[in-house]
Design a protein around this motif. Structure first.
Motif, mmCIF file in Angstrom:
data_model
loop_
_atom_site.group_PDB
_atom_site.id
_atom_site.type_symbol
_atom_site.label_atom_id
_atom_site.label_comp_id
_atom_site.label_asym_id
_atom_site.label_seq_id
_atom_site.Cartn_x
_atom_site.Cartn_y
_atom_site.Cartn_z
ATOM 1 N N ASN A 101 1.011 -1.108 -0.067
ATOM 2 C CA ASN A 101 -0.024 -0.191 -0.168
ATOM 3 C C ASN A 101 0.911 1.157 -0.043
ATOM 4 O OD1 ASN A 101 -2.895 -0.624 0.502
ATOM 5 N ND2 ASN A 101 -2.260 -1.955 1.991
ATOM 6 N N THR A 102 1.391 1.033 -0.690
ATOM 7 C CA THR A 102 3.301 2.602 -0.854
ATOM 8 C C THR A 102 3.582 2.393 -2.466
ATOM 9 O OG1 THR A 102 3.954 1.656 1.459
ATOM 10 C CG2 THR A 102 5.524 2.914 -0.231
ATOM 11 N N ASP A 103 3.172 4.138 -2.923
ATOM 12 C CA ASP A 103 3.718 4.551 -3.874
ATOM 13 C C ASP A 103 5.284 4.518 -3.889
ATOM 14 O OD1 ASP A 103 1.063 4.018 -5.276
ATOM 15 O OD2 ASP A 103 0.337 5.576 -4.108
ATOM 16 N N ILE A 104 5.402 5.450 -3.137
ATOM 17 C CA ILE A 104 6.754 6.546 -2.383
ATOM 18 C C ILE A 104 7.190 5.712 -1.444
ATOM 19 C CG2 ILE A 104 8.374 8.130 -2.547
ATOM 20 C CD1 ILE A 104 6.339 9.759 -4.299
ATOM 21 N N VAL A 105 8.582 4.948 -1.377
ATOM 22 C CA VAL A 105 9.335 4.826 0.014
ATOM 23 C C VAL A 105 10.423 4.827 0.318
ATOM 24 C CG1 VAL A 105 10.575 2.513 -1.273
ATOM 25 C CG2 VAL A 105 9.577 3.073 1.592
ATOM 26 N N ALA A 106 10.263 6.014 2.194
ATOM 27 C CA ALA A 106 11.158 7.224 1.420
ATOM 28 C C ALA A 106 12.187 6.063 3.220
ATOM 29 C CB ALA A 106 11.395 8.440 1.974
ATOM 30 N N SER A 107 13.724 5.908 2.547
ATOM 31 C CA SER A 107 14.183 5.302 4.368
ATOM 32 C C SER A 107 15.819 5.298 4.505
ATOM 33 C CB SER A 107 13.856 3.592 3.987
ATOM 34 O OG SER A 107 15.009 3.443 4.985
ATOM 35 N N THR A 114 15.483 -3.826 1.343
ATOM 36 C CA THR A 114 14.722 -4.974 0.333
ATOM 37 C C THR A 114 13.952 -5.661 0.498
ATOM 38 O OG1 THR A 114 15.426 -7.052 2.668
ATOM 39 C CG2 THR A 114 17.023 -5.651 0.570
ATOM 40 N N ASN A 115 12.163 -4.418 1.688
ATOM 41 C CA ASN A 115 11.049 -4.728 1.235
ATOM 42 C C ASN A 115 10.372 -4.134 -0.054
ATOM 43 O OD1 ASN A 115 10.440 -5.978 3.574
ATOM 44 N ND2 ASN A 115 11.301 -3.946 5.459
ATOM 45 N N MET A 116 11.981 -3.069 -0.824
ATOM 46 C CA MET A 116 11.063 -2.888 -2.007
ATOM 47 C C MET A 116 10.511 -3.620 -3.155
ATOM 48 S SD MET A 116 13.960 -1.353 -4.239
ATOM 49 C CE MET A 116 15.288 -1.062 -3.074
ATOM 50 N N LEU A 117 10.693 -4.934 -2.803
ATOM 51 C CA LEU A 117 10.255 -6.411 -3.477
ATOM 52 C C LEU A 117 8.930 -6.123 -3.158
ATOM 53 C CD1 LEU A 117 11.182 -9.027 -4.738
ATOM 54 C CD2 LEU A 117 11.185 -9.889 -2.806
ATOM 55 N N PHE A 118 7.922 -5.668 -2.047
ATOM 56 C CA PHE A 118 6.931 -5.771 -2.096
ATOM 57 C C PHE A 118 5.389 -4.654 -2.443
ATOM 58 C CE2 PHE A 118 8.372 -8.273 1.552
ATOM 59 C CZ PHE A 118 8.452 -9.382 1.045
ATOM 60 N N LEU A 119 6.744 -3.549 -3.231
ATOM 61 C CA LEU A 119 6.125 -2.365 -3.464
ATOM 62 C C LEU A 119 5.651 -3.194 -5.228
ATOM 63 C CD1 LEU A 119 9.188 0.083 -2.775
ATOM 64 C CD2 LEU A 119 6.443 0.110 -2.202
ATOM 65 N N GLU A 120 4.488 -1.985 -5.892
ATOM 66 C CA GLU A 120 3.895 -1.969 -7.135
ATOM 67 C C GLU A 120 5.409 -2.106 -7.994
ATOM 68 O OE1 GLU A 120 1.560 -2.959 -7.970
ATOM 69 O OE2 GLU A 120 0.296 -4.126 -6.378
ATOM 70 N N ARG A 121 5.101 -1.955 -9.025
ATOM 71 C CA ARG A 121 6.315 -2.032 -10.408
ATOM 72 C C ARG A 121 5.999 -0.035 -10.088
ATOM 73 N NH1 ARG A 121 6.057 -5.287 -15.772
ATOM 74 N NH2 ARG A 121 6.430 -7.527 -14.325
ATOM 75 N N ASN A 122 6.622 0.035 -10.996
ATOM 76 C CA ASN A 122 6.663 2.257 -10.881
ATOM 77 C C ASN A 122 6.588 2.842 -9.921
ATOM 78 O OD1 ASN A 122 6.162 1.591 -13.888
ATOM 79 N ND2 ASN A 122 4.433 1.207 -13.722
ATOM 80 N N SER A 123 6.594 2.188 -8.435
ATOM 81 C CA SER A 123 7.286 2.820 -7.655
ATOM 82 C C SER A 123 8.058 3.578 -7.623
ATOM 83 C CB SER A 123 6.856 1.759 -6.511
ATOM 84 O OG SER A 123 5.819 1.446 -6.227
ATOM 85 N N SER A 124 8.457 4.357 -6.462
ATOM 86 C CA SER A 124 9.545 4.782 -6.539
ATOM 87 C C SER A 124 10.475 4.748 -5.175
ATOM 88 C CB SER A 124 9.195 6.668 -6.360
ATOM 89 O OG SER A 124 9.227 6.695 -7.489
#
Length: 155
Positions: A101-107, A114-124
């Motif tokens: 449920n994230t479009d942009i993750v900042a960290s 490595t949790n970016m694996l669970f983002l949608e394609r085209n996320s940032s």
């Protein structure tokens, strides 16, 4: 011919990314169709920004100030919703749910990315490095950039 091989290789990597994401969501009973609303009451697109915090050496020295800055900037963008999550406090399925449920993750830089694996394609992905770290990091500074690139995301 080499160009086609490169395109095919990228397509296969995206297939693997999609498979891993799908398996994790299935394991956690997360249905992408149940995703939070995509537009607000004004019909503006929702932008779900997650600030993924961490503890330890690469944490922000003044987390409250960082959260306040992100909250103020998010408030300036119609449809922006800020969520703050402490990665160490989340179960595996909670991590999958938050990132789904994230479009942009900042960290800050670290394993939680490595949790970016669970983002949608085209996320940032917005990654922060401790002062002076880039000079010492070597290839490690590129790990999450490469992962984002191979998964169809912007870093």
């Amino acid at each position: 011919m080499r160009h086609n091989e490169g395109s095919l290789g990228k397509a296969r990597k995206l297939e693997v990314f999609d498979l891993l994401t799908c398996k994790a969501r299935g394991f956690c009973s997360i249905n992408p169709a149940d995703k939070e609303q995509e537009v607000n009451e004004n019909g503006e697109p929702i932008i779900r920004l997650t600030l993924l915090m961490r503890r330890g050496a690469r944490s922000f020295k003044n987390a409250t100030a960082v959260i306040d800055i992100f909250a103020k900037e998010c408030a300036r963008v119609e449809g922006c919703i800020l969520k703050v999550a402490q990665s160490e406090d989340l179960s595996f399925c909670d991590q999958v749910r938050v990132m789904s449920n994230t479009d942009i993750v900042a960290s800050p830089h670290g394993a939680q990315l490595t949790n970016m694996l669970f983002l949608e394609r085209n996320s940032s992905v917005m990654e922060f490095f401790p002062k002076g770290w880039l000079e010492l990091a070597g290839l490690g500074q590129y790990a999450h950039h490469w992962m984002a690139d191979q998964s169809g995301m912007r870093h």
